[in-house]
Design a protein around this motif. Structure first.
Motif, PDB file in Angstrom:
ATOM      1  N   LYS A  33       0.808  -1.221   0.000  1.00 22.08           N
ATOM      2  CA  LYS A  33       0.000   0.000   0.000  1.00 22.08           C
ATOM      3  C   LYS A  33       0.843   1.273   0.000  1.00 22.08           C
ATOM      4  O   LYS A  33       0.328   2.353  -0.245  1.00 22.08           O
ATOM      5  N   TYR A  34       2.124   1.166   0.245  1.00 22.59           N
ATOM      6  CA  TYR A  34       3.014   2.329   0.228  1.00 22.59           C
ATOM      7  C   TYR A  34       3.615   2.606  -1.160  1.00 22.59           C
ATOM      8  O   TYR A  34       4.364   3.567  -1.319  1.00 22.59           O
ATOM      9  N   ILE A  35       3.298   1.797  -2.153  1.00 22.63           N
ATOM     10  CA  ILE A  35       3.863   1.971  -3.495  1.00 22.63           C
ATOM     11  C   ILE A  35       3.511   3.336  -4.100  1.00 22.63           C
ATOM     12  O   ILE A  35       4.395   4.002  -4.651  1.00 22.63           O
ATOM     13  N   PRO A  36       2.253   3.811  -4.056  1.00 23.83           N
ATOM     14  CA  PRO A  36       1.979   5.144  -4.626  1.00 23.83           C
ATOM     15  C   PRO A  36       2.757   6.272  -3.958  1.00 23.83           C
ATOM     16  O   PRO A  36       3.210   7.207  -4.641  1.00 23.83           O
ATOM     17  N   SER A  37       2.953   6.188  -2.652  1.00 17.49           N
ATOM     18  CA  SER A  37       3.712   7.248  -1.986  1.00 17.49           C
ATOM     19  C   SER A  37       5.191   7.180  -2.351  1.00 17.49           C
ATOM     20  O   SER A  37       5.847   8.218  -2.493  1.00 17.49           O
ATOM     21  N   ILE A  38       5.723   5.983  -2.535  1.00 19.51           N
ATOM     22  CA  ILE A  38       7.126   5.846  -2.953  1.00 19.51           C
ATOM     23  C   ILE A  38       7.314   6.396  -4.357  1.00 19.51           C
ATOM     24  O   ILE A  38       8.282   7.112  -4.632  1.00 19.51           O
ATOM     25  N   ILE A  39       6.383   6.089  -5.248  1.00 15.88           N
ATOM     26  CA  ILE A  39       6.472   6.594  -6.619  1.00 15.88           C
ATOM     27  C   ILE A  39       6.367   8.116  -6.647  1.00 15.88           C
ATOM     28  O   ILE A  39       7.116   8.790  -7.374  1.00 15.88           O
ATOM     29  N   ALA A  40       5.460   8.676  -5.839  1.00 17.74           N
ATOM     30  CA  ALA A  40       5.328  10.141  -5.788  1.00 17.74           C
ATOM     31  C   ALA A  40       6.590  10.788  -5.226  1.00 17.74           C
ATOM     32  O   ALA A  40       7.023  11.838  -5.705  1.00 17.74           O
ATOM     33  N   ALA A  41       7.188  10.168  -4.209  1.00 23.88           N
ATOM     34  CA  ALA A  41       8.419  10.721  -3.634  1.00 23.88           C
ATOM     35  C   ALA A  41       9.557  10.675  -4.648  1.00 23.88           C
ATOM     36  O   ALA A  41      10.304  11.661  -4.791  1.00 23.88           O
ATOM     37  N   LEU A  42       9.694   9.563  -5.343  1.00 22.37           N
ATOM     38  CA  LEU A  42      10.741   9.469  -6.369  1.00 22.37           C
ATOM     39  C   LEU A  42      10.503  10.461  -7.502  1.00 22.37           C
ATOM     40  O   LEU A  42      11.452  11.055  -8.032  1.00 22.37           O
ATOM     41  N   GLY A  43       9.240  10.647  -7.881  1.00 19.14           N
ATOM     42  CA  GLY A  43       8.921  11.637  -8.911  1.00 19.14           C
ATOM     43  C   GLY A  43       9.264  13.039  -8.460  1.00 19.14           C
ATOM     44  O   GLY A  43       9.820  13.839  -9.230  1.00 19.14           O
ATOM     45  N   GLY A  44       8.943  13.368  -7.211  1.00 23.94           N
ATOM     46  CA  GLY A  44       9.279  14.693  -6.682  1.00 23.94           C
ATOM     47  C   GLY A  44      10.772  14.930  -6.634  1.00 23.94           C
ATOM     48  O   GLY A  44      11.248  16.012  -6.978  1.00 23.94           O
ATOM     49  N   ILE A  45      11.510  13.914  -6.216  1.00 24.80           N
ATOM     50  CA  ILE A  45      12.975  14.038  -6.190  1.00 24.80           C
ATOM     51  C   ILE A  45      13.522  14.212  -7.599  1.00 24.80           C
ATOM     52  O   ILE A  45      14.405  15.038  -7.842  1.00 24.80           O
ATOM     53  N   GLY A  46      12.976  13.451  -8.526  1.00 18.14           N
ATOM     54  CA  GLY A  46      13.420  13.561  -9.924  1.00 18.14           C
ATOM     55  C   GLY A  46      13.121  14.923 -10.520  1.00 18.14           C
ATOM     56  O   GLY A  46      13.957  15.506 -11.217  1.00 18.14           O
ATOM     57  N   PHE A  47      11.910  15.446 -10.253  1.00 19.24           N
ATOM     58  CA  PHE A  47      11.566  16.781 -10.753  1.00 19.24           C
ATOM     59  C   PHE A  47      12.455  17.850 -10.135  1.00 19.24           C
ATOM     60  O   PHE A  47      12.849  18.797 -10.811  1.00 19.24           O
ATOM     61  N   TYR A  48      12.791  17.700  -8.858  1.00 22.35           N
ATOM     62  CA  TYR A  48      13.653  18.685  -8.219  1.00 22.35           C
ATOM     63  C   TYR A  48      15.064  18.656  -8.806  1.00 22.35           C
ATOM     64  O   TYR A  48      15.648  19.709  -9.078  1.00 22.35           O
ATOM     65  N   ILE A  49      15.592  17.462  -9.000  1.00 20.68           N
ATOM     66  CA  ILE A  49      16.932  17.354  -9.589  1.00 20.68           C
ATOM     67  C   ILE A  49      16.937  17.919 -11.003  1.00 20.68           C
ATOM     68  O   ILE A  49      17.865  18.628 -11.397  1.00 20.68           O
ATOM     69  N   LYS A  50      15.873  17.635 -11.754  1.00 22.87           N
ATOM     70  CA  LYS A  50      15.771  18.171 -13.113  1.00 22.87           C
ATOM     71  C   LYS A  50      15.723  19.693 -13.089  1.00 22.87           C
ATOM     72  O   LYS A  50      16.366  20.351 -13.909  1.00 22.87           O
ATOM     73  N   SER A  51      14.978  20.266 -12.154  1.00 19.87           N
ATOM     74  CA  SER A  51      14.875  21.727 -12.113  1.00 19.87           C
ATOM     75  C   SER A  51      16.162  22.381 -11.617  1.00 19.87           C
ATOM     76  O   SER A  51      16.508  23.469 -12.049  1.00 19.87           O
ATOM     77  N   ALA A  52      16.867  21.713 -10.725  1.00 19.11           N
ATOM     78  CA  ALA A  52      18.059  22.331 -10.145  1.00 19.11           C
ATOM     79  C   ALA A  52      19.278  22.237 -11.063  1.00 19.11           C
ATOM     80  O   ALA A  52      20.099  23.155 -11.083  1.00 19.11           O
ATOM     81  N   TYR A  53      19.390  21.152 -11.804  1.00 22.62           N
ATOM     82  CA  TYR A  53      20.642  20.924 -12.521  1.00 22.62           C
ATOM     83  C   TYR A  53      20.520  20.893 -14.045  1.00 22.62           C
ATOM     84  O   TYR A  53      21.484  21.172 -14.738  1.00 22.62           O
ATOM     85  N   PHE A  54      19.376  20.540 -14.583  1.00 22.99           N
ATOM     86  CA  PHE A  54      19.300  20.287 -16.019  1.00 22.99           C
ATOM     87  C   PHE A  54      18.334  21.191 -16.764  1.00 22.99           C
ATOM     88  O   PHE A  54      18.052  20.965 -17.928  1.00 22.99           O
ATOM     89  N   SER A  55      17.786  22.226 -16.141  1.00 26.61           N
ATOM     90  CA  SER A  55      16.799  23.084 -16.783  1.00 26.61           C
ATOM     91  C   SER A  55      17.448  24.338 -17.344  1.00 26.61           C
ATOM     92  O   SER A  55      18.453  24.815 -16.841  1.00 26.61           O
ATOM     93  N   THR A  56      16.814  24.859 -18.382  1.00 27.65           N
ATOM     94  CA  THR A  56      17.270  26.110 -18.982  1.00 27.65           C
ATOM     95  C   THR A  56      16.105  27.082 -19.036  1.00 27.65           C
ATOM     96  O   THR A  56      14.962  26.691 -19.261  1.00 27.65           O
ATOM     97  N   GLY A  57      16.370  28.334 -18.822  1.00 31.93           N
ATOM     98  CA  GLY A  57      15.331  29.351 -18.899  1.00 31.93           C
ATOM     99  C   GLY A  57      14.322  29.227 -17.776  1.00 31.93           C
ATOM    100  O   GLY A  57      14.672  29.004 -16.620  1.00 31.93           O
ATOM    101  N   PHE A  58      13.056  29.358 -18.147  1.00 35.71           N
ATOM    102  CA  PHE A  58      11.984  29.280 -17.160  1.00 35.71           C
ATOM    103  C   PHE A  58      11.440  27.864 -16.996  1.00 35.71           C
ATOM    104  O   PHE A  58      10.421  27.665 -16.342  1.00 35.71           O
TER     105      PHE A  58
END
Length: 93
Positions: A33-58
């Protein structure tokens, strides 16, 4: 801004329903039952890493918004799984 609230609400309700269904189908496996929360946490971490290191512009602002949405979905699904676990534990005794 109303579209963001609608998106977060729909994603949150979907995560809660998936958590509830997983808890109903896999009663004797506690961690499923914790699978959706794990997936959401990994997605949030991935989005944060993408925004901090690999994004350009806005582009980083959009990924920060997705990070916030993933955090909300994580907390909703985690709290739901925790409450369902407490209820299942109380019903066993």
């Amino acid at each position: 801004m109303n579209g963001f609230y609608a998106f977060v609400s729909i994603a949150g309700v979907a995560a809660v329903l998936i958590t509830f269904l997983l808890a109903r189908f896999f009663r004797n496996k506690a961690m499923v039952k914790y699978i959706p929360s794990i997936i959401a946490a990994l997605g949030g971490i991935g989005f944060y890493i993408k925004s901090a290191y690999f994004s350009t512009g806005f582009e980083d602002l959009a990924y920060i918004v997705l990070t916030l949405a993933a955090c909300v979905v994580f907390f909703l699904s985690f709290i739901t799984a925790f409450i369902l676990g407490m209820i299942q534990r109380n019903n066993k005794t």
